[in-house]
Design a protein around this motif. Structure first.
Motif, PDB file in Angstrom:
ATOM      1  N   GLY A  62       0.830  -1.189   0.000  1.00 40.34           N
ATOM      2  CA  GLY A  62       0.000   0.000   0.000  1.00 40.34           C
ATOM      3  C   GLY A  62       0.870   1.246   0.000  1.00 40.34           C
ATOM      4  N   SER A  63       0.271   2.341   0.434  1.00 40.08           N
ATOM      5  CA  SER A  63       0.965   3.629   0.476  1.00 40.08           C
ATOM      6  C   SER A  63       0.887   4.182   1.891  1.00 40.08           C
ATOM      7  N   PRO A  64       1.707   5.182   2.214  1.00 38.12           N
ATOM      8  CA  PRO A  64       1.611   5.771   3.554  1.00 38.12           C
ATOM      9  C   PRO A  64       0.200   6.312   3.854  1.00 38.12           C
ATOM     10  N   GLU A  65      -0.465   6.805   2.824  1.00 40.27           N
ATOM     11  CA  GLU A  65      -1.817   7.318   2.999  1.00 40.27           C
ATOM     12  C   GLU A  65      -2.828   6.195   3.171  1.00 40.27           C
ATOM     13  N   GLN A  66      -2.544   5.014   2.612  1.00 43.84           N
ATOM     14  CA  GLN A  66      -3.454   3.884   2.703  1.00 43.84           C
ATOM     15  C   GLN A  66      -2.662   2.569   2.763  1.00 43.84           C
ATOM     16  N   PHE A  71       1.319  -4.427   9.405  1.00 45.75           N
ATOM     17  CA  PHE A  71       2.747  -4.212   9.620  1.00 45.75           C
ATOM     18  C   PHE A  71       3.223  -2.959   8.880  1.00 45.75           C
ATOM     19  N   SER A  72       2.748  -2.793   7.638  1.00 47.94           N
ATOM     20  CA  SER A  72       3.092  -1.580   6.892  1.00 47.94           C
ATOM     21  C   SER A  72       2.522  -0.356   7.597  1.00 47.94           C
ATOM     22  N   ASN A  73       1.309  -0.473   8.109  1.00 47.67           N
ATOM     23  CA  ASN A  73       0.700   0.635   8.844  1.00 47.67           C
ATOM     24  C   ASN A  73       1.523   0.980  10.078  1.00 47.67           C
ATOM     25  N   ALA A  74       2.004  -0.032  10.783  1.00 48.28           N
ATOM     26  CA  ALA A  74       2.803   0.215  11.989  1.00 48.28           C
ATOM     27  C   ALA A  74       4.079   0.980  11.649  1.00 48.28           C
ATOM     28  N   VAL A  75       4.734   0.615  10.558  1.00 49.04           N
ATOM     29  CA  VAL A  75       5.951   1.324  10.137  1.00 49.04           C
ATOM     30  C   VAL A  75       5.630   2.789   9.842  1.00 49.04           C
ATOM     31  N   VAL A  76       4.546   3.018   9.122  1.00 43.22           N
ATOM     32  CA  VAL A  76       4.128   4.390   8.798  1.00 43.22           C
ATOM     33  C   VAL A  76       3.850   5.174  10.085  1.00 43.22           C
ATOM     34  N   HIS A  82       7.773   9.972  14.907  1.00 43.86           N
ATOM     35  CA  HIS A  82       9.081  10.625  14.949  1.00 43.86           C
ATOM     36  C   HIS A  82       9.128  11.867  14.056  1.00 43.86           C
ATOM     37  N   GLY A  83       8.015  12.171  13.402  1.00 47.16           N
ATOM     38  CA  GLY A  83       7.958  13.349  12.544  1.00 47.16           C
ATOM     39  C   GLY A  83       8.643  13.169  11.202  1.00 47.16           C
ATOM     40  N   VAL A  84       8.897  11.931  10.807  1.00 48.75           N
ATOM     41  CA  VAL A  84       9.546  11.657   9.519  1.00 48.75           C
ATOM     42  C   VAL A  84       8.456  11.660   8.448  1.00 48.75           C
ATOM     43  N   GLU A  85       8.414  12.730   7.688  1.00 44.48           N
ATOM     44  CA  GLU A  85       7.417  12.850   6.623  1.00 44.48           C
ATOM     45  C   GLU A  85       8.054  12.751   5.247  1.00 44.48           C
ATOM     46  N   HIS A  90       7.535   2.615  -1.457  1.00 47.10           N
ATOM     47  CA  HIS A  90       7.288   1.856  -2.675  1.00 47.10           C
ATOM     48  C   HIS A  90       6.288   0.750  -2.368  1.00 47.10           C
ATOM     49  N   ASP A  91       5.176   0.752  -3.089  1.00 51.00           N
ATOM     50  CA  ASP A  91       4.118  -0.238  -2.909  1.00 51.00           C
ATOM     51  C   ASP A  91       4.479  -1.495  -3.695  1.00 51.00           C
ATOM     52  N   VAL A  92       4.876  -2.531  -2.991  1.00 50.50           N
ATOM     53  CA  VAL A  92       5.294  -3.763  -3.662  1.00 50.50           C
ATOM     54  C   VAL A  92       4.118  -4.532  -4.258  1.00 50.50           C
ATOM     55  N   LEU A  93       2.903  -4.210  -3.836  1.00 48.89           N
ATOM     56  CA  LEU A  93       1.742  -4.889  -4.408  1.00 48.89           C
ATOM     57  C   LEU A  93       1.485  -4.447  -5.843  1.00 48.89           C
ATOM     58  N   GLN A  94       2.028  -3.302  -6.224  1.00 47.55           N
ATOM     59  CA  GLN A  94       1.863  -2.795  -7.583  1.00 47.55           C
ATOM     60  C   GLN A  94       2.858  -3.411  -8.562  1.00 47.55           C
ATOM     61  N   ASP A  95       3.879  -4.100  -8.028  1.00 52.99           N
ATOM     62  CA  ASP A  95       4.951  -4.612  -8.884  1.00 52.99           C
ATOM     63  C   ASP A  95       5.508  -5.917  -8.309  1.00 52.99           C
ATOM     64  N   PRO A  96       5.011  -7.060  -8.796  1.00 47.34           N
ATOM     65  CA  PRO A  96       5.481  -8.351  -8.281  1.00 47.34           C
ATOM     66  C   PRO A  96       6.990  -8.551  -8.405  1.00 47.34           C
ATOM     67  N   ASP A  97       7.596  -8.019  -9.473  1.00 51.32           N
ATOM     68  CA  ASP A  97       9.053  -8.156  -9.636  1.00 51.32           C
ATOM     69  C   ASP A  97       9.787  -7.403  -8.539  1.00 51.32           C
ATOM     70  N   LEU A  98       9.312  -6.200  -8.225  1.00 50.67           N
ATOM     71  CA  LEU A  98       9.924  -5.427  -7.146  1.00 50.67           C
ATOM     72  C   LEU A  98       9.715  -6.137  -5.810  1.00 50.67           C
ATOM     73  N   ARG A  99       8.547  -6.694  -5.616  1.00 53.22           N
ATOM     74  CA  ARG A  99       8.250  -7.398  -4.360  1.00 53.22           C
ATOM     75  C   ARG A  99       9.249  -8.521  -4.118  1.00 53.22           C
ATOM     76  N   GLN A 100       9.503  -9.317  -5.135  1.00 52.31           N
ATOM     77  CA  GLN A 100      10.464 -10.408  -4.982  1.00 52.31           C
ATOM     78  C   GLN A 100      11.893  -9.882  -4.986  1.00 52.31           C
TER      79      GLN A 100
END
Length: 159
Positions: A62-66, A71-76, A82-85, A90-100
């Motif tokens: 997903g994305s930081p907004e969604q 687990f991804s939500n917890a990281v966001v 910590h104020g890190v904006e 990178h949404d790995v669900l949009q790109d299986p090659d990137l995910r692997q």
């Protein structure tokens, strides 16, 4: 484990499986391109460029907004605390090659993955541990990022 958590775990586990019951990572690896050197989005060179493109990089579902997994939500949320904006997500669900490809690059089997200054930090559990023991504040400081938690502590001391 409570009934609600158990149900959420079952739903999450079912959602992590692709069509015909195959794990998404298995389906992605069958697509090719993630293992070799090539120039695809999952190649080592392409992943390295993404990892080094910004001081804070997150590979997530997903994305930081969604965020599309807890687990991804917890990281966001930890980064937000910590104020890190200013970071690259990178949404790995949009790109299986990137995910692997990111899993191969880090030799870490799960998503999300967090990189600070091009170095693999870990996933949600590691980032949470660093947040809890104060290491994340120190690592952010090395990147020139002042944790918002330091300002929150100052505000508490004034009261």
């Amino acid at each position: 484990m409570s009934g609600v958590l158990r149900a959420a775990w079952r739903v999450g586990a079912a959602a992590a499986r692709g069509r015909a019951g195959r794990a998404l990572s298995q389906a992605a690896s069958e697509g090719g391109g993630a293992e070799g050197g090539g120039s695809g989005s999952g190649s080592r060179e392409a992943v390295e460029r993404l990892v080094r493109a910004h001081p804070v990089v997150v590979f997530m579902k997903g994305s930081p907004e969604q965020p599309l997994c807890g687990f991804s939500n917890a990281v966001v949320q930890i980064l937000r605390l910590h104020g890190v904006e200013d970071y690259r997500a990178h949404d790995v669900l949009q790109d299986p090659d990137l995910r692997q490809g990111i899993k191969n690059y880090s030799n870490w089997p799960t998503i999300p993955q967090v990189y600070l200054n091009g170095e693999f930090v870990g996933g949600c559990d590691i980032l949470l541990q660093m947040h809890q023991n104060g290491d994340l504040v120190e690592e952010l400081k090395k990147l020139g990022i002042r944790s918002a938690l330091l300002d929150a502590e100052k505000d508490q001391d004034k009261k």
